[in-house]
Enzyme design. Structure first.
Site, PDB file in Angstrom:
ATOM      1  N   HIS A 126      18.585  35.953 -45.742  1.00  0.00           N
ATOM      2  CA  HIS A 126      17.524  35.727 -46.723  1.00  0.00           C
ATOM      3  C   HIS A 126      16.160  36.099 -46.152  1.00  0.00           C
ATOM      4  O   HIS A 126      15.325  36.706 -46.835  1.00  0.00           O
ATOM      5  CB  HIS A 126      17.549  34.267 -47.169  1.00  0.00           C
ATOM      6  CG  HIS A 126      16.509  33.911 -48.166  1.00  0.00           C
ATOM      7  ND1 HIS A 126      15.406  33.143 -47.862  1.00  0.00           N
ATOM      8  CD2 HIS A 126      16.387  34.232 -49.485  1.00  0.00           C
ATOM      9  CE1 HIS A 126      14.662  33.001 -48.944  1.00  0.00           C
ATOM     10  NE2 HIS A 126      15.227  33.645 -49.937  1.00  0.00           N
ATOM     11  N   GLU A 165      15.755  39.872 -46.124  1.00  0.00           N
ATOM     12  CA  GLU A 165      15.440  40.362 -47.471  1.00  0.00           C
ATOM     13  C   GLU A 165      13.947  40.220 -47.761  1.00  0.00           C
ATOM     14  O   GLU A 165      13.321  41.137 -48.310  1.00  0.00           O
ATOM     15  CB  GLU A 165      16.273  39.580 -48.484  1.00  0.00           C
ATOM     16  CG  GLU A 165      15.927  39.861 -49.931  1.00  0.00           C
ATOM     17  CD  GLU A 165      15.811  38.592 -50.755  1.00  0.00           C
ATOM     18  OE1 GLU A 165      14.803  38.444 -51.470  1.00  0.00           O
ATOM     19  OE2 GLU A 165      16.723  37.747 -50.676  1.00  0.00           O
ATOM     20  N   HIS A 166      13.349  39.091 -47.380  1.00  0.00           N
ATOM     21  CA  HIS A 166      11.914  38.884 -47.576  1.00  0.00           C
ATOM     22  C   HIS A 166      11.097  39.855 -46.722  1.00  0.00           C
ATOM     23  O   HIS A 166      10.126  40.457 -47.189  1.00  0.00           O
ATOM     24  CB  HIS A 166      11.537  37.449 -47.204  1.00  0.00           C
ATOM     25  CG  HIS A 166      11.734  36.466 -48.299  1.00  0.00           C
ATOM     26  ND1 HIS A 166      10.728  35.682 -48.798  1.00  0.00           N
ATOM     27  CD2 HIS A 166      12.840  36.136 -49.011  1.00  0.00           C
ATOM     28  CE1 HIS A 166      11.196  34.907 -49.765  1.00  0.00           C
ATOM     29  NE2 HIS A 166      12.481  35.149 -49.904  1.00  0.00           N
ATOM     30  N   GLU A 193       9.883  27.393 -50.041  1.00  0.00           N
ATOM     31  CA  GLU A 193      11.033  27.564 -50.940  1.00  0.00           C
ATOM     32  C   GLU A 193      12.091  26.490 -50.642  1.00  0.00           C
ATOM     33  O   GLU A 193      12.675  25.906 -51.566  1.00  0.00           O
ATOM     34  CB  GLU A 193      11.616  28.966 -50.742  1.00  0.00           C
ATOM     35  CG  GLU A 193      12.619  29.389 -51.766  1.00  0.00           C
ATOM     36  CD  GLU A 193      13.088  30.828 -51.586  1.00  0.00           C
ATOM     37  OE1 GLU A 193      13.996  31.241 -52.321  1.00  0.00           O
ATOM     38  OE2 GLU A 193      12.555  31.531 -50.698  1.00  0.00           O
TER      39      GLU A 193
END
Length: 427
Positions: free
Chosen positions: A55, A58-59, A135
């Site tokens: 994740h 991806e960021h 998040e």
């Protein structure tokens, strides 16, 4: 006759010398092009110390490359009217862009740049860790999200497939450039990548662009993740909330299992729409929940079936009793009318997904990564239409024989122990 499902578009597939797959589907009526790079890796491919790394990568892909700053990445796409996005799941990571067909070269050049030449600048890395921690905190503050994370962790204890995609504050804080580059070298490899495009695209052009952007990647041996081993059990998180959020689950089937479609139909009839049994009994007849759903989540080697709902603390016991009764009854008396309706709903869902270039792109990429081929729509529909009432009932009985997983957050005084739930499902 399912005439809607035989008008397949032409899909062209080429494999580069290094093993990367390039696939395109030309849609003459579409003026835009949607392009994507799908990688057959996700959170279940992470080692314990890498939890959340997929994740984060991806960021970070949008935070600057050797040729582009973060702003330049956005400008190059938006200057031609496009948009760009990415997503991480348990088994896949995807990067996609949508532009006019004439600008397909711009989109793929940006995608290639962020996937092969990202800098992972330490300052940007520290900043993005902070964003992901926010998040993470948002999920912790959202019971109806957190309960599903707890559900996965309980169903697959101590395994990557069961861990939340975001990671934890400890693992997120530990990531550095060296870990990122090691993960990319191991997982972002040509044999696990599909470059796909749909809409106003030319296959030869996309192949040439893919060769230019990704042709230099080295072919390396592929690593399979550890098989998902269902555990089950229960987890209760007592919180002073207005509602109790509850998920009850059982082992499901892989999307490669011959019984997958029957299990999926059973879940849909049980709780997949406004005419489903759970919606009618729990929401419409008794008013016990604002919403309730049954689901069947397939993975490459395993799956999960279950029911999720939120209800007031005083209604927890009744909700569980009604839900368990509905589940048992469905295995006994699902009828032809329900079957016909559920089959039609599955067909509409399939058609709807194929009505946009983005939907076709996802279909191409997922199927090539999972099956090594494109599965024609009429092949899927034939399998669905061939299912009988007896097969779907039996699929339900098989699902209910599994060991349950029970997770809940909120006021839980009326929630029965998981052992009682297991007994009730089999009675």
């Amino acid at each position: 006759m399912n005439h809607h499902f035989v008008r397949e578009k032409r899909i062209d597939i080429t494999r580069l010398a290094n093993g990367l797959t390039v696939a395109t589907e030309q849609m003459p009526e579409i003026a835009t092009a949607t392009l994507g790079v799908w990688i057959g890796t996700g959170s279940r491919h992470e080692a314990p110390q890498e939890h959340g790394l997929s994740h984060l990568i991806e960021h970070m892909a949008f935070k600057g490359t050797e040729r582009r700053s973060a702003r330049r990445i956005a400008e190059d796409i938006e200057n031609v009217g496009g948009d760009i996005n990415a997503a991480t799941s348990v088994e896949y990571t995807s990067y996609s862009a949508r532009v006019l067909g004439e600008n397909a070269d711009v989109a793929l050049d940006v995608l290639g740049d962020i996937l092969t030449a990202s800098l992972f600048d330490p300052v940007e890395l520290a900043r993005e860790k902070g964003v992901i921690l926010q998040e993470y905190a948002a999920v912790e503050d959202t019971p109806d999200d957190l309960v599903y994370d707890a559900f996965m962790e309980t169903a697959f204890p101590g395994q990557p497939i069961g861990r939340p995609i975001l990671g934890t504050p400890d693992t997120i804080g530990s990531f550095d450039g060296e870990m990122i580059h090691a993960f990319l070298a191991r997982e972002y490899v040509p044999g696990k990548m599909v470059v796909a495009a749909a809409g106003d695209v030319d296959h030869g052009q996309i192949v040439a662009l893919a060769e230019r952007c990704f042709g230099a990647l080295s072919s390396v041996p592929l690593r399979e993740p550890k098989p998902g081993l269902y555990g089950g059990g229960e987890r209760r998180i007592q919180r002073k909330l207005e509602q109790a959020n509850i998920v009850l689950g059982l082992p499901g089937l892989s999307f490669k299992d011959p019984g997958y479609y029957a299990a999926h139909l059973f879940a849909h009839i049980l709780g997949g729409g406004l005419t489903s049994r759970l919606w009618h009994e729990v929401r419409e007849t008794r008013g016990l929940a604002y919403s309730i759903e049954a689901f069947h989540w397939p993975f490459s080697d395993c799956g999960l079936f279950g029911v999720g709902a939120g209800t007031a603390g005083k209604d927890v016991a009744e909700l569980m009793d009604v839900t368990l009764a509905c589940m048992r009854k469905a295995t006994e008396d699902i009828g032809e009318v329900e079957m016909t309706r559920a089959k039609a709903q599955m067909k509409v869902a399939l058609l709807t997904a194929l009505e946009t270039p983005g939907g076709r792109l996802e279909r191409i990429s997922r199927q090539l990564l999972s099956w090594g081929r494109i599965i024609p729509s009429d092949e899927i529909v034939q399998k669905v239409d061939a299912l009988t009432v007896d097969q779907v009932r039996e699929a339900g009985r098989n699902l209910l024989r599994g060991a349950p997983t029970l997770t809940a957050i909120g006021p839980l005084k009326g929630l029965p122990p998981v052992a009682e739930v297991a007994q009730a499902l089999r009675s």
